[in-house]
Design a protein around this motif. Sequence first.
Motif, PDB file in Angstrom:
ATOM      1  N   GLY A  54      38.144  38.183  38.047  1.00 14.06           N
ATOM      2  CA  GLY A  54      38.675  39.025  39.115  1.00 14.06           C
ATOM      3  C   GLY A  54      37.900  40.295  39.331  1.00 14.06           C
ATOM      4  N   ASN A  55      36.693  40.379  38.756  1.00 13.06           N
ATOM      5  CA  ASN A  55      35.905  41.609  38.875  1.00 13.06           C
ATOM      6  C   ASN A  55      35.151  41.613  40.201  1.00 13.06           C
ATOM      7  OD1 ASN A  55      34.751  44.040  38.105  1.00 13.06           O
ATOM      8  ND2 ASN A  55      33.010  43.027  37.108  1.00 13.06           N
ATOM      9  N   VAL A  56      35.872  41.721  41.291  1.00 12.28           N
ATOM     10  CA  VAL A  56      35.359  41.392  42.625  1.00 12.28           C
ATOM     11  C   VAL A  56      34.461  42.490  43.198  1.00 12.28           C
ATOM     12  CG1 VAL A  56      36.043  41.066  45.037  1.00 12.28           C
ATOM     13  CG2 VAL A  56      37.234  39.813  43.206  1.00 12.28           C
ATOM     14  N   TYR A  57      34.966  43.742  43.244  1.00  8.65           N
ATOM     15  CA  TYR A  57      34.234  44.750  44.012  1.00  8.65           C
ATOM     16  C   TYR A  57      32.835  45.018  43.469  1.00  8.65           C
ATOM     17  CZ  TYR A  57      38.648  45.304  46.439  1.00  8.65           C
ATOM     18  OH  TYR A  57      39.785  45.067  47.171  1.00  8.65           O
ATOM     19  N   PRO A  58      32.651  45.275  42.180  1.00  4.33           N
ATOM     20  CA  PRO A  58      31.289  45.503  41.693  1.00  4.33           C
ATOM     21  C   PRO A  58      30.376  44.316  42.004  1.00  4.33           C
ATOM     22  CG  PRO A  58      32.896  46.062  39.997  1.00  4.33           C
ATOM     23  CD  PRO A  58      33.647  45.365  41.097  1.00  4.33           C
ATOM     24  N   LYS A  59      30.925  43.111  41.891  1.00  5.47           N
ATOM     25  CA  LYS A  59      30.088  41.913  42.096  1.00  5.47           C
ATOM     26  C   LYS A  59      29.791  41.698  43.573  1.00  5.47           C
ATOM     27  CE  LYS A  59      29.591  40.869  37.806  1.00  5.47           C
ATOM     28  NZ  LYS A  59      28.246  41.055  37.204  1.00  5.47           N
TER      29      LYS A  59
END
Length: 607
Positions: free
Chosen positions: A566-571
């Motif tokens: 769920g580590n969406v924004y940085p990725k």
Amino acid sequence: MEGVDHLAHERNKAQFDVAVMKAVWAGSRDAYELFHRFSRLVANDPEMFIPAIKAQATEEQQKQWLPLANKMKIIGSYTQTELGHGSNVRGLETTATFDPKTDEFVLNSPTLTATKWWPGGLGKIATHALAHARLIIDDKDYGVHGFLVQLRSLDDHLTLPGITIGDIGMKYGSGAYNTMDNGSLIFDHVRIPRNQMLMRLSQVTREGKYVPSNVPRQLSYGTMVYVRQKIVFDASIALSRAVCISTRYSAVRRQFGSHNGSPETQVIDYKTQQARLFPLLASAYAIRFVSEWLNSFYKDLLQRLEAKDFSTLPEAHACTAGLKSITTSVAADGIEECRKLCGGHGYLTSSGLPELSAVYIPACTYEGDNVVMLLQVARYLMKTISQLKSGNKPVGTTAYLGRAEQLMQYHSDVLRAEDWLKPNVVVEAFEARAARMSMACAQNLSKFNNPEDGFQELSADLVEAATAHCQLIIVSKFIEKLQQDIPGKGVKEQLGVLRSIYALFLLHKHIGDFLSTDCITPKQGYLANEQLRSLYSQVRPNAIALVDAFNYTDHFLSSVLGRYDGNVYPKLYEEAWKDPLNDTSIPDGFHEYVQPMLKQPLHHGRL
Ligand SMILES: CC/C=C\C/C=C\C/C=C\C/C=C\C/C=C\C/C=C\C=C\C(=O)SCCNC(=O)CCNC(=O)[C@H](O)C(C)(C)COP(=O)(O)OP(=O)(O)OC[C@H]1O[C@@H](n2cnc3c(N)ncnc32)[C@H](O)[C@@H]1OP(=O)(O)O
Ligand SMILES: Cc1cc2nc3c(=O)[nH]c(=O)nc-3n(C[C@H](O)[C@H](O)[C@H](O)COP(=O)(O)OP(=O)(O)OC[C@H]3O[C@@H](n4cnc5c(N)ncnc54)[C@H](O)[C@@H]3O)c2cc1C
């Protein structure tokens, strides 16, 4: 942050044993096959060439050709569709004329519309075609048969004399289906030995005598039946991928709802998001389970065919055609809905959803246009009903039509919302709806002097009746699945929630059918929707665990939005910077075209 599971709080809510659910989802197939099915789509796997040889070639011909095809010593293309005909197989124009002087067939494309068009692998890579052509002997047309034709030299891969081949060009968007070299092929009096006509079903003797098949001619369509039942399984892969991405992202995404500095609301908690997403989650499981049933039904058909028992062939055709149609439409529309459920980021290539959609949506067309397939189901239903009068008792998936009279008197006895949780209550409603729609069509058909004219006039209603029949099958097989022993804490209960969501969502979506056939009252329809909303609340804490159970790796999902952690924004940000556009800060063409405009002096105060 790397290594942090941003969805851990969601995973901790699960009320069932995820490891068991993973096994239930995988069923009899291992992860390899799940992956391999997908990879076939964008590779040039002889998805149909080999099955077609097995279905239509004699033992001797199989001994000659299968080892070559299995070891990729030849690369085959299932070459049936033409520029002018795809759905109408009996309308194909390519000819194969027997020449008794040389004991050969001469393959020819008599018109432009006879050009073979679409076959996968044909454009660049295939060395051989399983070409479908009209068998002509002494000017008599015996209809479409299969012929093995070498297209290219096995030495230098150049096309052989009389063969003109090309790729049909780019397809829909930039999707991965462009890695498939769908091709075009024109035959100009190409000669092949007589023994390259596939002769398992019918034969041509050395003297040019046609020996018709002593089995149903439709067995020559057997490869399409085989692939259609596989495509139902594929639909569960495609839809579950999209649902996994959009469910995980819906749990990560927060929008509005912050009070006094509290976190904003997770969009998965909005009832509109749940009403769009959870039926698709339930549909993925429903399609998976009906594909398991269909696969076992198909395997039973094959055993029966071996014993020359053709009794279930018509039902197998109707089920594979109808379920292929329904499930691919649900999956294709569902993938698009999942894109929309992810807002703007769903439209990014890095979400994985545009690619999934572009590659998947032709499933509604290939292996049988979805409407044409439902019309086949409708023909089967009308034939079944027409035989009721002669005492023919329907069995299997049409057994409920044997109780049509009783179902015509049916009225749901639902009094409370929770009554809709009872499987028998649901099945009865779906059986009554399907029976009444088919019986109404049959009654209207009887008013026409020419049944074919009636069928054409009523074809839109017939497609709706066929849809109701297929949806009944999927609901019934979901219920049957849960009558099996399923271990694991909370697993069966959670699948029961999904089963009810699937059925009640369909009832709500097609409420017009249920009301117009007088199967349920408006009040009972209202209660079904009340129950549906309550079921969404029961799925909500388990949503992430239910998509984890698909057991897809981040690599397979290839989606920044659907990452396990769920580590969406940085990725998302990291992924964007990989775009070549970001290799330079000044875009190509700026100095030549944009800067002169910016430098232009103002004229009369106008910019
Ligand atoms: C990023 C992506 C992520 C995930 C993706 C996930 C999964 C994807 C992964 C893998 C996918 C892999 C592969 C996909 C597979 C395929 C795609 C690639 C290739 C595609 C290949 C093709 O499209 S091949 C060509 C297919 N063509 C068709 O399907 C043609 C359709 N037309 C027909 O079938 C027939 O013309 C017809 C049935 C419509 C009419 O036939 P006709 O002979 O005219 O018959 P009727 O007069 O209507 O009926 C006469 C009787 O015969 C019975 N009948 C008809 N067909 C059959 C049959 N097949 N079997 C048995 N019986 C049959 C019919 O019922 C009639 O019976 P009666 O009793 O009424 O006489
Ligand atoms: C990605 C892709 C891969 C393919 N791969 C292969 C392959 O490997 N080998 C191969 O042989 N073919 C292949 N095909 C071709 C495919 O099988 C045909 O396109 C498909 O069967 C549909 O036939 P059609 O194109 O003639 O559609 P049509 O039948 O022309 O459909 C056009 C419209 O007419 C309607 N229609 C047609 N007949 C009727 C009717 N009787 N009543 C009411 N409506 C009707 C349809 O519903 C549709 O709306 C492929 C196609 C695609 C898109």
